[in-house]
Write a protein that holds these residues in place. Sequence first.
Motif, PDB file in Angstrom:
ATOM      1  N   ASP A  54       3.568   4.068 -34.317  1.00 36.09           N
ATOM      2  CA  ASP A  54       3.209   5.489 -34.393  1.00 36.09           C
ATOM      3  C   ASP A  54       4.335   6.364 -34.969  1.00 36.09           C
ATOM      4  N   PHE A  55       5.558   5.846 -35.028  1.00 32.67           N
ATOM      5  CA  PHE A  55       6.645   6.629 -35.636  1.00 32.67           C
ATOM      6  C   PHE A  55       6.224   7.136 -37.029  1.00 32.67           C
ATOM      7  N   ASN A  57       3.636   8.391 -37.982  1.00 32.56           N
ATOM      8  CA  ASN A  57       2.696   9.512 -37.980  1.00 32.56           C
ATOM      9  C   ASN A  57       3.347  10.804 -37.502  1.00 32.56           C
ATOM     10  N   ARG A  58       4.672  10.777 -37.294  1.00 36.55           N
ATOM     11  CA  ARG A  58       5.366  11.914 -36.673  1.00 36.55           C
ATOM     12  C   ARG A  58       6.334  12.590 -37.629  1.00 36.55           C
ATOM     13  N   TYR A  59       6.779  13.749 -37.205  1.00 36.08           N
ATOM     14  CA  TYR A  59       7.821  14.499 -37.912  1.00 36.08           C
ATOM     15  C   TYR A  59       9.041  14.628 -37.026  1.00 36.08           C
ATOM     16  N   ALA A  60      10.208  14.637 -37.631  1.00 37.13           N
ATOM     17  CA  ALA A  60      11.436  14.916 -36.880  1.00 37.13           C
ATOM     18  C   ALA A  60      12.421  15.582 -37.838  1.00 37.13           C
ATOM     19  N   TYR A  69      11.624  19.789 -34.285  1.00 35.25           N
ATOM     20  CA  TYR A  69      10.306  19.393 -33.771  1.00 35.25           C
ATOM     21  C   TYR A  69      10.451  18.902 -32.332  1.00 35.25           C
ATOM     22  N   GLY A  71       8.913  16.343 -29.150  1.00 35.63           N
ATOM     23  CA  GLY A  71       8.314  15.006 -29.045  1.00 35.63           C
ATOM     24  C   GLY A  71       9.164  13.929 -29.687  1.00 35.63           C
ATOM     25  N   CYS A  72      10.446  14.206 -29.880  1.00 33.69           N
ATOM     26  CA  CYS A  72      11.299  13.291 -30.662  1.00 33.69           C
ATOM     27  C   CYS A  72      12.218  12.424 -29.808  1.00 33.69           C
ATOM     28  N   ILE A  75      12.314   8.822 -30.965  1.00 35.38           N
ATOM     29  CA  ILE A  75      12.698   8.850 -32.382  1.00 35.38           C
ATOM     30  C   ILE A  75      14.190   9.151 -32.504  1.00 35.38           C
ATOM     31  N   ASN A 276       9.483  15.226 -44.095  1.00 38.72           N
ATOM     32  CA  ASN A 276       9.475  14.057 -43.206  1.00 38.72           C
ATOM     33  C   ASN A 276      10.326  12.971 -43.866  1.00 38.72           C
TER      34      ASN A 276
END
Length: 447
Positions: A54-55, A57-60, A69, A71-72, A75, A276
């Motif tokens: 799922d990494f 599909n995320r932004y950091a 961001y 939720g990191c 990450i 991203n």
Amino acid sequence: MTRPPKDGPKFAEEAYNDVIRWLEEHHEFLKGSIPLIASENVPSPAVRMALASDFGNRYAEGYPGERLYAGCKWIDMVETLGIELAKRVYNAEFADLRPISGVMANIGAYTVFTQPGDVMMALAVPHGGHISHGKTSWGGTAGVIRGLQVERYAFDEEDFNIDVDGTRKRIEEFIREDGKAPRLFMLGASVFLFPHPVKEIVELAKGYNAYVVYDAAHVAGLIAGKRFQDPIREGVDAMTMSTHKTLAGPQHGMILSKDEYAERFKSVMFPGLHSNHHLHAVAGVAIALAEALAFYEEYASKIVANSKSLAASLHERGLEPLYEHKGYTESHVVLVDVSKHMTGREAEFLLEEAGIITNRNLIPKDYRLKTDYKNPSGIRIGTQEVTRLGMEKSEMDVIAEFISKVLVKREDPSKVRREVAEFRRSYRKVRYAFSSVTDAYEFIRIV
Ligand SMILES: *Cc1c(COP(=O)(O)O)cnc(C)c1O
């Protein structure tokens, strides 16, 4: 191929099924082939697992610890550890894992060290240079994207390396003509047989207050395994790389540099170049770096030994691997002049028919002959992927024999292809990894 009409109800589902089937067929194709493209590799199953996570599909946005961001948490931990691993593997003060490819890492370095209009020294493509170091008239990244004026190193064809004295003279000449001294010396190459004279170029650059960047895209895994050379110790200002060639991580990029340039690199990477930065690939890079720390001294020496024995075996069988007087190569790459038998393009085509995957390549004499780059005199062979599959000297002899059957004896490629597929069946696992429960080219369905 016949398909339902584009506006029909079945078109979408057929297209969907086609894509999945073709992915699977591609995996089958690799299982029965000998992969010898010098810029590719097979990553470990752990790296492939990271890519499917799922990494992706995320932004950091930002550097770890300075994120924009939420939720990191995991990450951040992965990227921070990846940075620590990179610094340790390459013994560097600063690492940035955000470039999403080698070209992006190079654009980052151009942005940090130059202004548009500056002069950059780089290798010409037939001498091994990469398009990202190229001038405007060739459509190269340095020229087209950063607006640099690219000047060529003098090159010693006999030794396949940069001619430092010749380069010094060339620079003095163009300074006399239009007054502009180089701002950046780019080292590293896509056909990279022998270590570059890094210390000498660093000395030369000092005289012009210029920077030196080493593009380790091809040799990052060899440097990690302490084979080839150690550009950071030899004095470069930064080292850029792709992480998927000899390093055998996912397709991504990386930059290593000194603390004094850290803030500049950080702000160029974000917000300058990326929003991203492909977090699934960052996790894959961290895994590949851990594998490098644990296993690559052995892996890198095997790669180089295999290249040398493959070249010698090809030579014995009537082919012309270049630079015999220098031991052919000190890297994963063997450059072969096939012009006695056919063009590089025909060789590439016939070998592919036989399940042996290489690429046609310009060789130094093409520079003089002004050969069309689409139909050059050579092929480039890399041993990094077959070495990762556990092959050694005796397998290099078998591969050389297959190649000579196709190019010298002109046997029917489809017959050789069956022998190749049979031979490949014994090499299923990825070596130099912590875990290899899944076969190297296994297609994994999750639907
Ligand atoms: C492959 C290569 C690159 C670029 O790699 P990407 O990761 O595909 O962007 C840059 N420099 C050199 C010398 C290369 O061989």
